[in-house]
Scaffold this motif. Structure first.
Motif, short mmCIF file in Angstrom:
data_model
loop_
_atom_site.label_atom_id
_atom_site.label_comp_id
_atom_site.label_asym_id
_atom_site.label_seq_id
_atom_site.Cartn_x
_atom_site.Cartn_y
_atom_site.Cartn_z
N PRO A 1 0.82 -1.21 0.00
CA PRO A 1 0.00 0.00 0.00
C PRO A 1 0.86 1.26 0.00
CG PRO A 1 0.11 -0.91 2.20
CD PRO A 1 0.85 -1.88 1.32
N THR A 2 0.23 2.38 -0.37
CA THR A 2 0.89 3.69 -0.34
C THR A 2 0.13 4.60 0.62
OG1 THR A 2 1.56 3.45 -2.66
CG2 THR A 2 1.63 5.67 -1.71
N PRO A 3 0.65 4.82 1.84
CA PRO A 3 -0.04 5.68 2.79
C PRO A 3 -0.12 7.12 2.28
CG PRO A 3 1.66 4.36 3.87
CD PRO A 3 1.88 4.23 2.40
N ALA A 4 -1.04 7.88 2.84
CA ALA A 4 -1.15 9.30 2.50
C ALA A 4 0.16 10.00 2.79
CB ALA A 4 -2.29 9.93 3.30
N GLY A 5 0.59 10.84 1.85
CA GLY A 5 1.84 11.58 2.02
C GLY A 5 3.06 10.89 1.44
N TRP A 6 2.91 9.65 1.02
CA TRP A 6 3.99 8.93 0.37
C TRP A 6 3.83 9.03 -1.15
CZ3 TRP A 6 7.49 5.11 2.84
CH2 TRP A 6 7.41 5.16 4.23
N GLU A 7 4.94 9.07 -1.87
CA GLU A 7 4.90 9.22 -3.32
C GLU A 7 5.89 8.26 -3.98
OE1 GLU A 7 2.87 11.12 -4.90
OE2 GLU A 7 2.06 12.34 -3.23
N PRO A 8 5.65 7.91 -5.26
CA PRO A 8 6.63 7.10 -5.98
C PRO A 8 8.00 7.78 -6.00
CG PRO A 8 4.58 7.22 -7.20
CD PRO A 8 4.45 8.21 -6.08
N TYR A 9 9.04 6.98 -5.86
CA TYR A 9 10.41 7.49 -5.88
C TYR A 9 11.17 6.74 -6.95
CZ TYR A 9 15.02 8.88 -4.19
OH TYR A 9 16.29 9.41 -4.09
N ARG A 10 11.86 7.47 -7.80
CA ARG A 10 12.58 6.86 -8.91
C ARG A 10 14.08 7.14 -8.79
NH1 ARG A 10 7.63 8.25 -10.47
NH2 ARG A 10 6.41 6.71 -11.66
N ASP A 11 14.85 6.10 -9.07
CA ASP A 11 16.30 6.20 -8.99
C ASP A 11 16.87 5.36 -10.12
OD1 ASP A 11 19.04 5.86 -8.38
OD2 ASP A 11 18.66 6.18 -6.25
N ALA A 12 17.70 5.97 -10.94
CA ALA A 12 18.25 5.28 -12.11
C ALA A 12 19.11 4.08 -11.73
CB ALA A 12 19.06 6.26 -12.95
N SER A 13 19.58 4.03 -10.49
CA SER A 13 20.45 2.93 -10.08
C SER A 13 19.67 1.67 -9.72
CB SER A 13 21.30 3.35 -8.87
OG SER A 13 20.48 3.55 -7.73
N LEU A 14 18.34 1.78 -9.61
CA LEU A 14 17.53 0.62 -9.23
C LEU A 14 17.31 -0.30 -10.42
CD1 LEU A 14 14.82 2.41 -7.07
CD2 LEU A 14 16.90 1.25 -6.28
N ALA A 15 17.08 -1.57 -10.12
CA ALA A 15 16.79 -2.54 -11.17
C ALA A 15 15.50 -2.15 -11.88
CB ALA A 15 16.65 -3.94 -10.57
N PRO A 16 15.41 -2.39 -13.19
CA PRO A 16 14.17 -2.09 -13.92
C PRO A 16 12.98 -2.79 -13.27
CG PRO A 16 15.93 -2.69 -15.44
CD PRO A 16 16.44 -2.99 -14.06
N GLY A 17 11.86 -2.09 -13.21
CA GLY A 17 10.66 -2.68 -12.63
C GLY A 17 10.52 -2.52 -11.13
N THR A 18 11.56 -1.98 -10.47
CA THR A 18 11.49 -1.79 -9.03
C THR A 18 10.40 -0.77 -8.68
OG1 THR A 18 13.84 -2.25 -8.76
CG2 THR A 18 12.77 -1.04 -6.98
N ARG A 19 9.58 -1.08 -7.69
CA ARG A 19 8.61 -0.12 -7.19
C ARG A 19 9.13 0.41 -5.85
NH1 ARG A 19 2.70 -0.59 -4.42
NH2 ARG A 19 2.32 1.64 -4.39
N MET A 20 9.25 1.73 -5.75
CA MET A 20 9.75 2.35 -4.53
C MET A 20 8.89 3.55 -4.20
SD MET A 20 13.65 3.55 -3.72
CE MET A 20 14.15 4.10 -2.09
N ILE A 21 8.56 3.70 -2.92
CA ILE A 21 7.82 4.86 -2.46
C ILE A 21 8.59 5.49 -1.31
CG2 ILE A 21 5.56 4.05 -3.20
CD1 ILE A 21 5.02 3.14 -0.32
N ALA A 22 8.40 6.79 -1.12
CA ALA A 22 9.11 7.51 -0.06
C ALA A 22 8.19 8.59 0.50
CB ALA A 22 10.39 8.13 -0.59
N LYS A 23 8.48 8.97 1.72
CA LYS A 23 7.78 10.09 2.34
C LYS A 23 8.73 11.26 2.36
CE LYS A 23 4.89 11.28 6.33
NZ LYS A 23 4.37 10.82 7.62
N GLY A 24 8.52 12.21 1.44
CA GLY A 24 9.46 13.31 1.30
C GLY A 24 10.58 12.95 0.35
N ASP A 25 11.69 13.66 0.47
CA ASP A 25 12.81 13.50 -0.45
C ASP A 25 13.81 12.44 -0.02
OD1 ASP A 25 11.79 15.52 -2.06
OD2 ASP A 25 12.84 17.09 -0.94
#
Length: 226
Positions: A80-104
């Motif tokens: 799940p993605t709690p309120a205030g969390w957003e998708p986070y993208r990083d070119a170093s991650l493996a393709p298809g990785t799903r990552m979320i973060a709260k803030g930067d």
């Protein structure tokens, strides 16, 4: 592409860690003092399996290809993605990785799936699942379990470690899942949640919601194939 180049980079990137099939008392884990603890004796996993999971798979000829969780047709893998969390993208991650973060920055939650090709024993492989985590700087294991997760072989470890001058707490679960018949494709699923120790209390509700909402299951509620 062999398992090691993809899996090794992915597992190292998350500084992995994991726990039990029961709802975790994550707030108590995150309430651990943030100062680096005194070294503990090596865990059973470290003594028995100094070889990281990615290296173990490579050595026995298992190939891994990253797959985006939402592209799977024979397995449901989600968080799940709690309120205030957003998708986070990083070119170093493996393709298809799903990552979320709260803030930067932290806290973050990361979900990776690898389609596996090759024969191996899941229980033997999972003895290596905690090695990457336990190799982190000043790592302290706070809890672990090798109980199944939703009927699939799994290993989970919770712990704390030092990163760039900060004390971190992390939860990591590895699941060896099998998709629906007739293919019965095998997958490696890695789910990791990491945050700063000194923000434990304020972040605990979101962290617990993400961990409790993590899902690996065969679509339609069918029994997990072994």
């Amino acid at each position: 592409m062999t398992a090691r180049p993809v899996l090794a980079a992915a597992l190292a990137a998350v500084l992995a860690c994991g726990c039990t099939t029961e709802a975790p008392d994550y707030q108590s884990v995150w309430s651990t003092p943030s100062s680096a603890p005194a070294p503990e004796p090596e865990s059973t996993a470290t003594q028995a399996a100094q070889v990281p999971l990615s290296q173990f798979l490579e050595e026995i000829g298992v190939v891994g290809q990253p797959v985006a969780p939402d592209k799977l047709a024979d397995l449901t893998v989600s968080m799940p993605t709690p309120a205030g969390w957003e998708p986070y993208r990083d070119a170093s991650l493996a393709p298809g990785t799903r990552m979320i973060a709260k803030g930067d920055t932290y806290p973050t939650a990361m979900l990776m799936v690898f389609e596996l090709d090759g024969e191996f024993d899941a229980a033997t492989a999972l003895r290596h699942a905690d090695v990457d985590a336990e190799m982190s700087e000043n790592f302290r294991r706070l809890g672990s379990s090798d109980d199944d997760f939703n009927g699939f072989p799994s290993s989970v470890i919770e712990g704390s470690y030092d990163l760039a001058g900060s004390r971190m707490h992390t939860y990591n679960r590895v699941v060896i899942a099998t998709g629906a018949p007739p293919q019965r494709q095998r997958y490696l699923v890695q789910f990791t949640v990491t945050g700063y120790a000194d923000k434990a209390a304020e972040e605990a509700p979101d962290i617990e919601a993400i961990i409790n909402g993590f899902t690996v299951e065969v679509p339609g509620g069918a029994t997990a194939p072994r």
